[in-house]
Design a protein around this motif. Structure first.
Motif, short mmCIF file in Angstrom:
data_model
loop_
_atom_site.label_atom_id
_atom_site.label_comp_id
_atom_site.label_asym_id
_atom_site.label_seq_id
_atom_site.Cartn_x
_atom_site.Cartn_y
_atom_site.Cartn_z
N THR A 147 0.84 -1.20 0.00
CA THR A 147 0.00 0.00 0.00
C THR A 147 0.87 1.25 0.00
O THR A 147 0.61 2.21 -0.73
N LYS A 151 1.02 4.02 -2.90
CA LYS A 151 0.77 5.44 -2.63
C LYS A 151 1.92 6.28 -3.15
O LYS A 151 1.71 7.37 -3.71
N GLU A 161 -6.27 1.04 0.08
CA GLU A 161 -5.24 0.04 0.23
C GLU A 161 -4.95 -0.62 -1.12
O GLU A 161 -5.83 -0.66 -1.98
N PHE A 162 -3.73 -1.09 -1.27
CA PHE A 162 -3.38 -1.85 -2.47
C PHE A 162 -3.10 -3.28 -2.04
O PHE A 162 -2.11 -3.55 -1.36
N ASP A 163 -3.98 -4.18 -2.42
CA ASP A 163 -3.85 -5.60 -2.08
C ASP A 163 -3.17 -6.32 -3.24
O ASP A 163 -3.78 -6.55 -4.28
#
Length: 298
Positions: A147, A151, A161-163
């Motif tokens: 994440t 960003k 969020e980055f999953d």
């Protein structure tokens, strides 16, 4: 055993660990590696006084291979490295995050399984060569770190969020963060190695990492992830200093799948530059390694 686990195990089984260790020790002379000292450009002044051996360089590579192996193994099998593959010198850390990816494309699933097998083989090969001198797996973060990286690249904003394990597209973008760094790290380490046998082994691993990077870059290009890949490339460049050591994958009009300088030569990154990326800007720890790496370059 699941089909994915079997596939990864089959890839790793290509390596004869016993014979590999004998050959590695014989050709690389690691038994006497502690006596081989060299200067490391870019290291802090205080660290220059301490001799650095070929084994130290090899252990730096092992720290990176731990990260890649944990990422790909968890994405393809749902589990990471065995305990027998993680002990050693320094503080052994756990792994936060990571789970099996639901791949929608069979080819991408097969590519991922092959890469996972290669990364597992790299860990075991380096550990076999180093023997009792091998560093332990440091603490690794495969959750918040992605994440933070996303960003930094502008792929997510605010509380998003980055999953990396949510789908195959996210998985490939996360892979792109690692693979180009691995290639430039091995290229940058080449001048630091004093033993020709060890240099040959490192060159062999660099070749494999370059194949991996080529697969990931090509898949992202085919999927039209031009802006996303460029954003990640720009983020890496912003972290590793003023020099431009990175490239995206091109655009709709022109492919740029092989990141090279004007001479067609792959870029190199120094130890501090690689750490700046994997620490996501942290000076001594952070990012994918919350407590830093193990070994002489910690």
């Amino acid at each position: 055993m699941t089909d994915a686990t079997s596939a990864v195990a089959a890839e790793a089984a290509r390596v004869d660990w016993t014979a590999g260790r004998r050959a590695f020790l014989r050709t690389c002379g690691l038994a006497a590696a502690g006596a081989a000292a060299l200067g490391v450009a870019g290291r802090p002044t205080a660290a220059l006084a301490a001799p650095v051996s070929d084994a130290d360089v090899l252990n730096f590579a092992l720290n990176l291979e731990y990260l890649e192996a944990e990422f790909y193994l968890r994405a393809t099998t749902g589990v990471g490295l065995d305990d027998s593959d993680t002990g050693g010198v320094g503080d052994k850390g756990g792994v936060k995050g990571g789970r099996k990816v639901k791949f929608d494309t069979k080819a991408i699933k097969l590519y991922a399984e092959e890469i996972a097998g290669d990364e597992l083989a790299h860990v075991r090969f380096l550990r076999a060569g180093l023997g009792s001198a091998a560093v332990a797996r440091p603490q690794i973060n495969l959750k918040g770190s992605f994440t933070a990286a996303a960003k930094a690249a502008g792929l997510v904003k605010g509380d998003q969020e980055f999953d990396a394990f949510a789908n195959e597209t996210n998985f490939l973008l996360a892979s792109f963060i690692f693979e180009d760094v691995g290639v430039t790290a091995y290229k940058g380490a080449a001048p630091l190695l004093t033993d020709k046998g060890l240099l040959e082994a490192a060159a062999g691993i660099l070749g494999v990492e370059a194949y991996h990077a080529g697969i990931i870059r090509t898949l992202l290009f085919q999927m039209g992830q031009f802006e996303q890949a460029q954003a990640i490339s720009d983020a890496r460049d912003s972290l590793d200093g003023d020099s431009n050591l990175d490239k995206g994958i091109g655009d709709k009009k022109e492919a740029d799948l092989v990141p090279t300088d004007k001479n067609g030569v792959a870029f190199s990154r120094s130890v501090p530059q690689v750490k700046a990326i994997v620490y996501l800007g942290g000076e001594a720890k952070g990012g994918f390694y919350p407590k830093g790496i193990n070994g002489a370059f910690a």
